[in-house]
Design an enzyme around this catalytic site. Sequence first.
Site, PDB file in Angstrom:
ATOM      1  N   HIS A   1     -16.248 -10.537  -4.426  1.00  0.00           N
ATOM      2  CA  HIS A   1     -16.020  -9.778  -3.188  1.00  0.00           C
ATOM      3  C   HIS A   1     -14.953  -8.710  -3.430  1.00  0.00           C
ATOM      4  O   HIS A   1     -13.761  -8.977  -3.372  1.00  0.00           O
ATOM      5  CB  HIS A   1     -15.589 -10.741  -2.072  1.00  0.00           C
ATOM      6  CG  HIS A   1     -15.564 -10.127  -0.703  1.00  0.00           C
ATOM      7  ND1 HIS A   1     -16.138 -10.726   0.393  1.00  0.00           N
ATOM      8  CD2 HIS A   1     -15.044  -8.966  -0.246  1.00  0.00           C
ATOM      9  CE1 HIS A   1     -15.964  -9.961   1.446  1.00  0.00           C
ATOM     10  NE2 HIS A   1     -15.285  -8.881   1.089  1.00  0.00           N
TER      11      HIS A   1
ATOM     12  N   HIS B   1     -14.574  -4.298  -2.698  1.00  0.00           N
ATOM     13  CA  HIS B   1     -15.195  -3.086  -2.154  1.00  0.00           C
ATOM     14  C   HIS B   1     -14.884  -1.895  -3.058  1.00  0.00           C
ATOM     15  O   HIS B   1     -13.717  -1.644  -3.354  1.00  0.00           O
ATOM     16  CB  HIS B   1     -14.677  -2.795  -0.743  1.00  0.00           C
ATOM     17  CG  HIS B   1     -15.107  -3.815   0.277  1.00  0.00           C
ATOM     18  ND1 HIS B   1     -16.115  -3.585   1.183  1.00  0.00           N
ATOM     19  CD2 HIS B   1     -14.677  -5.075   0.519  1.00  0.00           C
ATOM     20  CE1 HIS B   1     -16.277  -4.662   1.960  1.00  0.00           C
ATOM     21  NE2 HIS B   1     -15.409  -5.580   1.573  1.00  0.00           N
TER      22      HIS B   1
ATOM     23  N   ASP C   1     -15.013   1.231  -2.311  1.00  0.00           N
ATOM     24  CA  ASP C   1     -14.198   2.217  -1.596  1.00  0.00           C
ATOM     25  C   ASP C   1     -12.848   1.631  -1.180  1.00  0.00           C
ATOM     26  O   ASP C   1     -12.069   2.301  -0.494  1.00  0.00           O
ATOM     27  CB  ASP C   1     -14.954   2.788  -0.381  1.00  0.00           C
ATOM     28  CG  ASP C   1     -15.523   1.724   0.545  1.00  0.00           C
ATOM     29  OD1 ASP C   1     -15.848   0.612   0.067  1.00  0.00           O
ATOM     30  OD2 ASP C   1     -15.638   1.982   1.756  1.00  0.00           O
TER      31      ASP C   1
ATOM     32  N   GLY D   1     -17.671  -4.355   8.081  1.00  0.00           N
ATOM     33  CA  GLY D   1     -17.170  -3.574   9.213  1.00  0.00           C
ATOM     34  C   GLY D   1     -16.602  -4.516  10.259  1.00  0.00           C
ATOM     35  O   GLY D   1     -16.530  -5.726  10.041  1.00  0.00           O
TER      36      GLY D   1
ATOM     37  N   HIS E   1     -20.235 -10.717   5.699  1.00  0.00           N
ATOM     38  CA  HIS E   1     -18.840 -10.840   6.126  1.00  0.00           C
ATOM     39  C   HIS E   1     -18.831 -11.655   7.424  1.00  0.00           C
ATOM     40  O   HIS E   1     -19.359 -11.192   8.449  1.00  0.00           O
ATOM     41  CB  HIS E   1     -18.242  -9.470   6.433  1.00  0.00           C
ATOM     42  CG  HIS E   1     -17.686  -8.739   5.246  1.00  0.00           C
ATOM     43  ND1 HIS E   1     -18.473  -8.103   4.335  1.00  0.00           N
ATOM     44  CD2 HIS E   1     -16.399  -8.548   4.843  1.00  0.00           C
ATOM     45  CE1 HIS E   1     -17.702  -7.544   3.417  1.00  0.00           C
ATOM     46  NE2 HIS E   1     -16.439  -7.792   3.696  1.00  0.00           N
TER      47      HIS E   1
ATOM     48  N   GLU F   1     -13.896 -13.983   9.468  1.00  0.00           N
ATOM     49  CA  GLU F   1     -12.659 -13.318   9.042  1.00  0.00           C
ATOM     50  C   GLU F   1     -11.854 -12.981  10.297  1.00  0.00           C
ATOM     51  O   GLU F   1     -10.839 -13.605  10.578  1.00  0.00           O
ATOM     52  CB  GLU F   1     -12.996 -12.052   8.246  1.00  0.00           C
ATOM     53  CG  GLU F   1     -11.786 -11.238   7.813  1.00  0.00           C
ATOM     54  CD  GLU F   1     -12.175  -9.873   7.252  1.00  0.00           C
ATOM     55  OE1 GLU F   1     -13.296  -9.414   7.527  1.00  0.00           O
ATOM     56  OE2 GLU F   1     -11.329  -9.254   6.567  1.00  0.00           O
TER      57      GLU F   1
ATOM     58  N   ASP G   1     -11.063  -8.411  -2.301  1.00  0.00           N
ATOM     59  CA  ASP G   1     -11.471  -7.611  -1.141  1.00  0.00           C
ATOM     60  C   ASP G   1     -11.211  -6.128  -1.418  1.00  0.00           C
ATOM     61  O   ASP G   1     -12.124  -5.408  -1.778  1.00  0.00           O
ATOM     62  CB  ASP G   1     -10.784  -8.074   0.152  1.00  0.00           C
ATOM     63  CG  ASP G   1     -11.622  -7.795   1.387  1.00  0.00           C
ATOM     64  OD1 ASP G   1     -12.795  -7.424   1.232  1.00  0.00           O
ATOM     65  OD2 ASP G   1     -11.105  -7.964   2.509  1.00  0.00           O
TER      66      ASP G   1
HETATM   67  O1  LIG Z   1     -12.424  -7.298   4.833  1.00  0.00           O
HETATM   68  C1  LIG Z   1     -13.292  -6.549   5.307  1.00  0.00           C
HETATM   69  N1  LIG Z   1     -13.978  -6.922   6.422  1.00  0.00           N
HETATM   70  C2  LIG Z   1     -14.948  -6.177   6.964  1.00  0.00           C
HETATM   71  N2  LIG Z   1     -15.297  -4.978   6.476  1.00  0.00           N
HETATM   72  C3  LIG Z   1     -14.627  -4.527   5.386  1.00  0.00           C
HETATM   73  C4  LIG Z   1     -13.625  -5.266   4.767  1.00  0.00           C
HETATM   74  N3  LIG Z   1     -13.152  -4.551   3.737  1.00  0.00           N
HETATM   75  C5  LIG Z   1     -13.840  -3.416   3.711  1.00  0.00           C
HETATM   76  N4  LIG Z   1     -14.734  -3.382   4.713  1.00  0.00           N
HETATM   77  C6  LIG Z   1     -15.672  -2.300   5.065  1.00  0.00           C
HETATM   78  O2  LIG Z   1     -16.726  -2.268   4.126  1.00  0.00           O
HETATM   79  C7  LIG Z   1     -17.071  -0.913   3.885  1.00  0.00           C
HETATM   80  C8  LIG Z   1     -17.926  -0.781   2.652  1.00  0.00           C
HETATM   81  O3  LIG Z   1     -17.244  -1.147   1.481  1.00  0.00           O
HETATM   82  C9  LIG Z   1     -15.727  -0.225   3.873  1.00  0.00           C
HETATM   83  O4  LIG Z   1     -15.846   1.165   4.060  1.00  0.00           O
HETATM   84  C10 LIG Z   1     -15.021  -0.911   5.026  1.00  0.00           C
HETATM   85  O5  LIG Z   1     -15.308  -0.247   6.247  1.00  0.00           O
HETATM   86 ZN   LIG Z   2     -14.659  -7.442   2.474  1.00  0.00          ZN
END
Ligand SMILES: O=c1[nH]cnc2c1ncn2[C@@H]1O[C@H](CO)[C@@H](O)[C@H]1O
Ligand SMILES: [Zn+2]
EC number: 3.5.4.4
Length: 385
Positions: free
Chosen positions: A23, A25, A27, A185, A212, A215, A304
């Site tokens: 997990h 991201h 970006d 998101g 997701h 959380e 994350d």
């Molecule tokens: O911890 C999280 N929880 C929910 N959404 C997330 C988390 N971290 C990042 N993103 C979302 O996932 C998109 C694509 O990678 C990111 O742009 C962010 O908006």
């Molecule tokens: Zn995430």
Amino acid sequence: MQSPNLTTPDADQIRRAPKVLLHDHLDGGLRPATIVELAADCGYENLPETDPDRLGTWFRDAADSGSLERYLETFSHTCAVMQTRDALFRVAAECAEDLAADGVVYAEVRYAPEQHLEGGLTLEEVVRAVNEGFREGERRALDAGHRIRVGALLTAMRHAARSLEIAELANTHRDDGVVGFDIAGAEAGFPPTRHLDAFEYLKRENNHFTIHAGEAFGLPSIWQALQWCGADRLGHGVRIIDDITVDEDGSVTLGRLAAYVRDKRIPLELCPTSNLQTGAAASYAEHPIGLLRRLHFRATVNTDNRLMSGTSMSREFEHLVKTFHYTLDDMQWFTVNAMKSAFIPFDERLAMINEVIKPGYAALKSEWLFRGAPAVTSSDGAFEA
Ligand SMILES: O=c1[nH]cnc2c1ncn2[C@@H]1O[C@H](CO)[C@@H](O)[C@H]1O
Ligand SMILES: [Zn+2]
């Protein structure tokens, strides 16, 4: 030096230990210096800082808000500079390089293709650019003496309405570097059942997905992700703790959902530092990972967002080792859990466990034998097990 089975590993051992990341991201993991350079290249003028060190600090502080919604606002800056083929290629290549240098041997890195179309790229072109970047990063890592394999997860944004299209994209590229699908998101107000058609499509295609859930929102979100949507894994899932009671005498009772998650070996993609920032846990010591590990849930350790959380796999493990006194055996347990839960084929997972992970830990665990230090005696009973 003692056998590492009796002591906690130091930072150098943690970094050298093979690690598996499910997990992360794309970006949320850019190098601050890269953001500054890409912003200058594409004329993005809204960066809050242009000095890389200060920019890194800004991301960590801004993400430290206690709210998932505020945490997510910081991604507008990273996504803004990831709108061309070259930018996506560079970010993906550096991601693979950085993970490999940190001792990660297998990673599944996710991103939302729909967030990278502002420069005129198609969804296809986004996926191709990121895949090519990962392959380049794997090659550069190998040249630097590190072996890593990176698979992509395609994420759909849960507030948007493109999940079926993104699921189809993931399916089209399943033999070409994309190993699964995810939704991300803001969680509250956007239940996973909004995207049932995407999940049902993937199930019919025998494909894999994580969601997701659990959380920023609790048990109903986890329940829906599993029992309505059929998720293979839970992104975070940390709030499963709400269905576990520990009595004063230490006895533990699992509710029906927690028991299901444990019985079915549902992988939990736990991200401790991120949870502290969004308010899902109050401190490392109080993070549910300690109890979930003791209760033998299929718990895994994840980053994350390395940029927003100022973290890495090694740093996550450093916090856990310090807090829970984990040994290399514990690290190996989390790592094997993660590898078992990956979305690549079974034979490849098994080979990673038997040919890469276990030998890596065995080598680390036996180093003390060759340093001329006396072995620990068994007087403390530690060898009895
Ligand atoms: O911890 C999280 N929880 C929910 N959404 C997330 C988390 N971290 C990042 N993103 C979302 O996932 C998109 C694509 O990678 C990111 O742009 C962010 O908006
Ligand atoms: Zn995430």
